[in-house]
Design an enzyme around this catalytic site. Sequence first.
Site, PDB file in Angstrom:
ATOM      1  NE  ARG A  37     179.747 -73.421  40.025  1.00 32.66           N
ATOM      2  CZ  ARG A  37     179.826 -73.812  41.269  1.00 32.66           C
ATOM      3  NH1 ARG A  37     178.811 -73.650  42.089  1.00 32.66           N
ATOM      4  NH2 ARG A  37     180.901 -74.377  41.727  1.00 32.66           N
ATOM      5  N   GLY A  38     178.476 -77.202  39.537  1.00 32.20           N
ATOM      6  CA  GLY A  38     178.601 -78.057  40.710  1.00 32.20           C
ATOM      7  C   GLY A  38     177.889 -79.360  40.407  1.00 32.20           C
ATOM      8  CG  ASP A  48     182.778 -81.962  38.203  1.00 37.57           C
ATOM      9  OD1 ASP A  48     181.692 -81.428  37.925  1.00 37.57           O
ATOM     10  OD2 ASP A  48     183.684 -81.376  38.816  1.00 37.57           O
ATOM     11  CG  ASN A  72     187.335 -81.188  41.253  1.00 36.22           C
ATOM     12  OD1 ASN A  72     186.107 -81.150  41.301  1.00 36.22           O
ATOM     13  ND2 ASN A  72     188.083 -80.360  41.949  1.00 36.22           N
ATOM     14  CE  LYS A  73     185.275 -76.233  37.242  1.00 32.81           C
ATOM     15  NZ  LYS A  73     184.527 -76.267  35.965  1.00 32.81           N
TER      16      LYS A  73
END
Length: 324
Positions: free
Chosen positions: A4-5, A210, A220-221
């Site tokens: 992830r990332g 992202d 983003n998250k």
Amino acid sequence: MVVRGAPAIGCVAAYGLALAAREKKFKSVKEQQLYLDRAFDGLLQARPTAVNLRWALERMRLCYASSPAVSGGGSMGSPPMAGGNDVLKTAQRLEQEAIKIEEEDRASNSRIGQSGAALLPLDAVVLTHCNTGSLATAGLGTAFGVLWTAHRNHQIRKVIACETRPYLQGARLTAWELQQEKIPFELITDSMAAHFMKTEKIDAVIVGADRIASNGDTANKIGTYSLAVLAAHHEIPFYVAAPVSTFDLSMATGRDIPIEERSADEVTLVRGQSIAPKNTLARHPAFDVTPAELIAAIITDRGIIKPPYSIALRDLFESRSVLI
């Protein structure tokens, strides 16, 4: 979620195609290419929001699609290479390209860190969300790279890390990275952010991304959008740190960005233990979109850009001839 990332996802996908090129005993480069096309499609479906995935895969496809044996001839007009040697050379080219993508991300992280640190004052308190360090990239990280660089410059008093429910990347990963780098920090639950913005001096919020649309809207998250709203209310600058590979100029606004919906079990279970009544309905959009007007600046590996983002991004990509 084994990987992830967004930058790390792109790097690993590149190596995935490099491995696929060696996975079977291909009789020809054409057969190998067809297999790589299937691998490309499978990898692309793994994480729909992070655009770095497609960016890396497209770059790898350009590499294997331009193989002399596929494109019709060797270099300088020489005849196509033949047999297993063609297959091996294609695999080698893909491996070299994957290594190059990884090395470029490492250098990109360093440039992001240097640019972002210049935005922070001395004795800074910075709030961050999710995980953006070496566990999410090939190098220092994006937002974490800014924190790391600023810490080395003696600018950081402390970092406030949000736990990042429901997957707890902040608690499990960012806290560990901050600890390893000996950067002073405090861990808070996501719901505490407003309280600390109101009662303590927080100089900036820095997060990763992202996918960034052409108008500057940023995915983003999940939980990032609410932090941006809170930061605006408390007059705290909200920064996004991301390499140029995270920009998706085909997306006009954040409304066009696909949002990955993950398993509800990640909301109702923590480490396999239920925290909700049986048969509870739950939702888990893994990302949210922060409107561009809430973002004070975007820290990239090609410098800092500020609103209006539609113009800034056009100028950035036209002047640098960057390929997305």
